[in-house]
Write a protein that holds these residues in place. Structure first.
Motif, PDB file in Angstrom:
ATOM      1  N   ARG A  60       0.374  -1.618  -0.067  1.00 35.80           N
ATOM      2  CA  ARG A  60       0.081   0.129  -0.216  1.00 35.80           C
ATOM      3  C   ARG A  60       0.799   1.441   0.006  1.00 35.80           C
ATOM      4  NH1 ARG A  60      -3.481   0.012   4.598  1.00 35.80           N
ATOM      5  NH2 ARG A  60      -4.815  -1.566   3.276  1.00 35.80           N
ATOM      6  N   TRP A  61       2.097   1.385   0.796  1.00 37.82           N
ATOM      7  CA  TRP A  61       2.892   1.853   0.866  1.00 37.82           C
ATOM      8  C   TRP A  61       3.364   2.523  -0.543  1.00 37.82           C
ATOM      9  CZ3 TRP A  61       4.786   0.635   6.268  1.00 37.82           C
ATOM     10  CH2 TRP A  61       4.154   0.909   7.336  1.00 37.82           C
ATOM     11  N   VAL A  62       4.384   0.633  -1.271  1.00 36.62           N
ATOM     12  CA  VAL A  62       4.562   1.609  -2.224  1.00 36.62           C
ATOM     13  C   VAL A  62       3.903   2.261  -3.014  1.00 36.62           C
ATOM     14  CG1 VAL A  62       5.760  -0.190  -4.247  1.00 36.62           C
ATOM     15  CG2 VAL A  62       6.304  -0.452  -1.519  1.00 36.62           C
ATOM     16  N   LYS A  63       2.775   1.603  -3.580  1.00 34.68           N
ATOM     17  CA  LYS A  63       1.492   2.975  -4.452  1.00 34.68           C
ATOM     18  C   LYS A  63       2.083   4.197  -4.414  1.00 34.68           C
ATOM     19  CE  LYS A  63      -1.976   1.118  -5.484  1.00 34.68           C
ATOM     20  NZ  LYS A  63      -3.545   1.023  -5.495  1.00 34.68           N
ATOM     21  N   ILE A  64       2.251   4.471  -2.818  1.00 31.67           N
ATOM     22  CA  ILE A  64       2.123   5.967  -2.811  1.00 31.67           C
ATOM     23  C   ILE A  64       3.362   6.396  -3.334  1.00 31.67           C
ATOM     24  CG2 ILE A  64       1.981   7.535  -1.122  1.00 31.67           C
ATOM     25  CD1 ILE A  64       0.532   6.378   0.199  1.00 31.67           C
ATOM     26  N   ILE A  65       4.894   5.462  -3.150  1.00 31.28           N
ATOM     27  CA  ILE A  65       6.159   6.366  -3.846  1.00 31.28           C
ATOM     28  C   ILE A  65       6.207   5.568  -5.129  1.00 31.28           C
ATOM     29  CG2 ILE A  65       8.351   5.210  -3.587  1.00 31.28           C
ATOM     30  CD1 ILE A  65       7.689   4.248  -0.888  1.00 31.28           C
ATOM     31  N   LEU A  66       5.427   4.872  -5.797  1.00 30.02           N
ATOM     32  CA  LEU A  66       5.458   5.406  -6.965  1.00 30.02           C
ATOM     33  C   LEU A  66       5.043   6.211  -8.497  1.00 30.02           C
ATOM     34  CD1 LEU A  66       5.610   0.699  -7.842  1.00 30.02           C
ATOM     35  CD2 LEU A  66       7.172   2.720  -8.228  1.00 30.02           C
ATOM     36  N   ALA A  67       3.637   6.699  -6.882  1.00 30.89           N
ATOM     37  CA  ALA A  67       3.061   7.708  -7.835  1.00 30.89           C
ATOM     38  C   ALA A  67       3.642   8.846  -8.065  1.00 30.89           C
ATOM     39  CB  ALA A  67       1.580   7.476  -6.993  1.00 30.89           C
ATOM     40  N   ARG A  68       5.003   9.135  -6.870  1.00 32.25           N
ATOM     41  CA  ARG A  68       6.007   9.703  -7.317  1.00 32.25           C
ATOM     42  C   ARG A  68       6.762   9.786  -7.807  1.00 32.25           C
ATOM     43  NH1 ARG A  68       8.654  10.311  -1.423  1.00 32.25           N
ATOM     44  NH2 ARG A  68       9.386  11.497  -2.342  1.00 32.25           N
ATOM     45  N   LYS A  98      -0.635  -2.528  11.693  1.00 33.41           N
ATOM     46  CA  LYS A  98      -1.032  -1.691  10.862  1.00 33.41           C
ATOM     47  C   LYS A  98       0.427  -2.025   9.518  1.00 33.41           C
ATOM     48  CE  LYS A  98       3.225   2.828  11.004  1.00 33.41           C
ATOM     49  NZ  LYS A  98       3.730   3.369  12.290  1.00 33.41           N
ATOM     50  N   GLN A  99       0.986  -3.454   9.009  1.00 36.43           N
ATOM     51  CA  GLN A  99       1.718  -3.704   7.816  1.00 36.43           C
ATOM     52  C   GLN A  99       1.060  -4.479   7.479  1.00 36.43           C
ATOM     53  OE1 GLN A  99       5.250  -4.948  10.353  1.00 36.43           O
ATOM     54  NE2 GLN A  99       6.724  -3.985   8.886  1.00 36.43           N
ATOM     55  N   ARG A 100       0.076  -5.281   7.802  1.00 36.23           N
ATOM     56  CA  ARG A 100      -1.066  -5.933   7.869  1.00 36.23           C
ATOM     57  C   ARG A 100      -1.678  -5.764   6.369  1.00 36.23           C
ATOM     58  NH1 ARG A 100      -6.697  -8.137   6.681  1.00 36.23           N
ATOM     59  NH2 ARG A 100      -6.255 -10.774   6.075  1.00 36.23           N
ATOM     60  N   ILE A 101      -1.177  -6.390   4.890  1.00 40.13           N
ATOM     61  CA  ILE A 101      -2.970  -5.051   4.203  1.00 40.13           C
ATOM     62  C   ILE A 101      -3.593  -7.152   3.231  1.00 40.13           C
ATOM     63  CG2 ILE A 101      -2.471  -4.917   1.443  1.00 40.13           C
ATOM     64  CD1 ILE A 101      -1.119  -3.309   3.377  1.00 40.13           C
ATOM     65  N   PRO A 102      -4.789  -7.093   3.344  1.00 36.37           N
ATOM     66  CA  PRO A 102      -5.612  -7.772   2.958  1.00 36.37           C
ATOM     67  C   PRO A 102      -4.861  -8.976   1.484  1.00 36.37           C
ATOM     68  CG  PRO A 102      -6.919  -6.421   3.692  1.00 36.37           C
ATOM     69  CD  PRO A 102      -5.263  -5.974   3.999  1.00 36.37           C
ATOM     70  N   LEU A 103      -5.166  -9.870   1.861  1.00 36.43           N
ATOM     71  CA  LEU A 103      -4.868 -11.230   1.030  1.00 36.43           C
ATOM     72  C   LEU A 103      -4.746 -10.193  -1.232  1.00 36.43           C
ATOM     73  CD1 LEU A 103      -3.049 -13.090  -0.403  1.00 36.43           C
ATOM     74  CD2 LEU A 103      -4.832 -14.287  -0.256  1.00 36.43           C
ATOM     75  N   GLU A 104      -6.515 -10.189  -1.200  1.00 39.36           N
ATOM     76  CA  GLU A 104      -7.060  -9.737  -2.099  1.00 39.36           C
ATOM     77  C   GLU A 104      -6.157  -8.559  -2.501  1.00 39.36           C
ATOM     78  OE1 GLU A 104      -8.923 -10.614   0.327  1.00 39.36           O
ATOM     79  OE2 GLU A 104      -9.563 -11.974   0.004  1.00 39.36           O
ATOM     80  N   GLU A 105      -6.307  -7.245  -1.983  1.00 31.12           N
ATOM     81  CA  GLU A 105      -5.700  -5.626  -1.950  1.00 31.12           C
ATOM     82  C   GLU A 105      -3.839  -5.951  -2.467  1.00 31.12           C
ATOM     83  OE1 GLU A 105      -4.282  -2.067   0.951  1.00 31.12           O
ATOM     84  OE2 GLU A 105      -5.792  -2.937   1.084  1.00 31.12           O
ATOM     85  N   ASN A 109      -2.714  -4.490  -5.533  1.00 29.19           N
ATOM     86  CA  ASN A 109      -1.404  -3.698  -5.620  1.00 29.19           C
ATOM     87  C   ASN A 109      -0.141  -4.092  -6.164  1.00 29.19           C
ATOM     88  OD1 ASN A 109      -2.717  -2.650  -3.463  1.00 29.19           O
ATOM     89  ND2 ASN A 109      -1.925  -3.206  -1.557  1.00 29.19           N
ATOM     90  N   LEU A 110      -0.260  -4.918  -6.394  1.00 28.60           N
ATOM     91  CA  LEU A 110       1.308  -5.631  -7.454  1.00 28.60           C
ATOM     92  C   LEU A 110       0.754  -5.614  -8.370  1.00 28.60           C
ATOM     93  CD1 LEU A 110       1.397  -9.225  -5.366  1.00 28.60           C
ATOM     94  CD2 LEU A 110       3.831  -7.624  -5.333  1.00 28.60           C
ATOM     95  N   THR A 111      -0.479  -5.532  -8.590  1.00 32.28           N
ATOM     96  CA  THR A 111      -0.532  -5.414 -10.215  1.00 32.28           C
ATOM     97  C   THR A 111      -0.555  -3.771 -10.420  1.00 32.28           C
ATOM     98  OG1 THR A 111      -2.322  -7.759 -10.099  1.00 32.28           O
ATOM     99  CG2 THR A 111      -2.796  -5.698 -11.685  1.00 32.28           C
ATOM    100  N   SER A 112      -1.034  -3.082  -9.922  1.00 36.80           N
ATOM    101  CA  SER A 112      -1.392  -1.977  -9.791  1.00 36.80           C
ATOM    102  C   SER A 112       0.553  -1.279  -9.937  1.00 36.80           C
ATOM    103  CB  SER A 112      -1.907  -1.380  -8.923  1.00 36.80           C
ATOM    104  OG  SER A 112      -1.706   0.379  -8.770  1.00 36.80           O
ATOM    105  N   THR A 113       1.577  -2.212  -8.971  1.00 32.15           N
ATOM    106  CA  THR A 113       3.282  -1.895  -9.247  1.00 32.15           C
ATOM    107  C   THR A 113       3.763  -1.994 -10.676  1.00 32.15           C
ATOM    108  OG1 THR A 113       2.753  -1.756  -6.784  1.00 32.15           O
ATOM    109  CG2 THR A 113       4.990  -2.519  -8.266  1.00 32.15           C
TER     110      THR A 113
END
Length: 254
Positions: A60-68, A98-105, A109-113
């Protein structure tokens, strides 16, 4: 830029690049004996190996980084790249929200990356997706017992079976996106081998042998992707003594 060439812009030399993108297992990969350091050693004077590892980060945080990132950044058109996330995402919901991301998300997120990397000039053919490594629950439990003694009181917040679900999701995304994948979670447990004592340092980080294990499986895939890269600078014995600029500023063949 052609993958087999470097470009001189003013006084700067733009080398081909291999991008390592991931969490702590990537961040620590340049330590002595690390798999990233081994890649850099293999590719010396052919390209730069860039460490974009972020310890503890989830997708989730990585998506924010990549958007930059925009074209022309350090992500732009690498010769090859690894995407190595999941250890943080697979934390248990009740113990590490805090770190946990649901499996579907996580899968989304990997696809979005991949899509974001494609948008800045990184085709899927140059990427390798690596699953999270297996988790040593015994080591995790011992660490949490020590935490309790010091009144930290943390509970076991990861399970290897759950990490396996995230590893399988990672592989499915790689297949759907047409990306090469390295199933580290399965390979380290193949034939019921004791991965915890040999490949891991603590619960989930790689030991020196674990780094060597990962590199041995990763290098053949990286080597194929960078096969067109030329040696950009000659071995020191091959530099023309009288006129070194012929070797260092020319095509390296003089």
């Amino acid at each position: 830029m052609a993958l087999c060439e470097a470009v001189v812009c003013g006084s700067s030399l733009l080398w081909p690049r291999v991008l390592l993108f991931g969490d702590s297992t990537t961040q620590f990969s340049f330590q002595q004996g690390g798999w990233g350091a081994s890649l850099a050693d293999k590719l010396v004077r052919k390209c730069d190996v860039l460490n974009h590892g972020f310890s503890g980060y989830n997708t989730r945080w990585v998506k924010i980084i990549l958007a930059r990132h925009r074209k022309g950044s350090s992500l732009d058109s690498p010769a090859a790249g690894t995407v190595f996330f999941g250890a943080s995402d697979s934390a248990l919901k009740g113990e590490n929200p805090k770190q946990r991301i649901p499996l579907e998300e996580y899968a989304a997120n990997l696809t979005s990356t991949v899509q974001r990397l494609q948008s800045v000039g990184v085709p899927e053919s140059r990427l390798i997706r690596i699953t999270p490594p297996p988790l040593c629950e015994a080591a995790r439990g011992q660490e949490r017992q020590l935490d309790f003694l010091f009144s930290i009181g943390c509970k076991l917040n990861r399970l290897n079976s759950v990490v396996g679900e995230y590893a399988r999701a990672c592989l499915q995304v790689a297949q759907d996106c047409g990306i090469d994948a390295l199933d580290l979670w399965t390979l380290m447990q193949k034939d019921s081998q004791d991965f915890s004592s040999s490949c891991l340092s603590g619960e989930l980080h790689l030991s020196p042998k674990g780094n060597e294990f990962l590199f041995s499986y990763l290098w053949p895939s990286i080597e194929k992707k960078v096969s067109s890269l030329l040696l950009l600078l000659p071995y020191w014995r091959d530099i023309a003594e009288a006129k070194p600029e012929l070797s260092l500023l020319g095509d390296g063949a003089h």
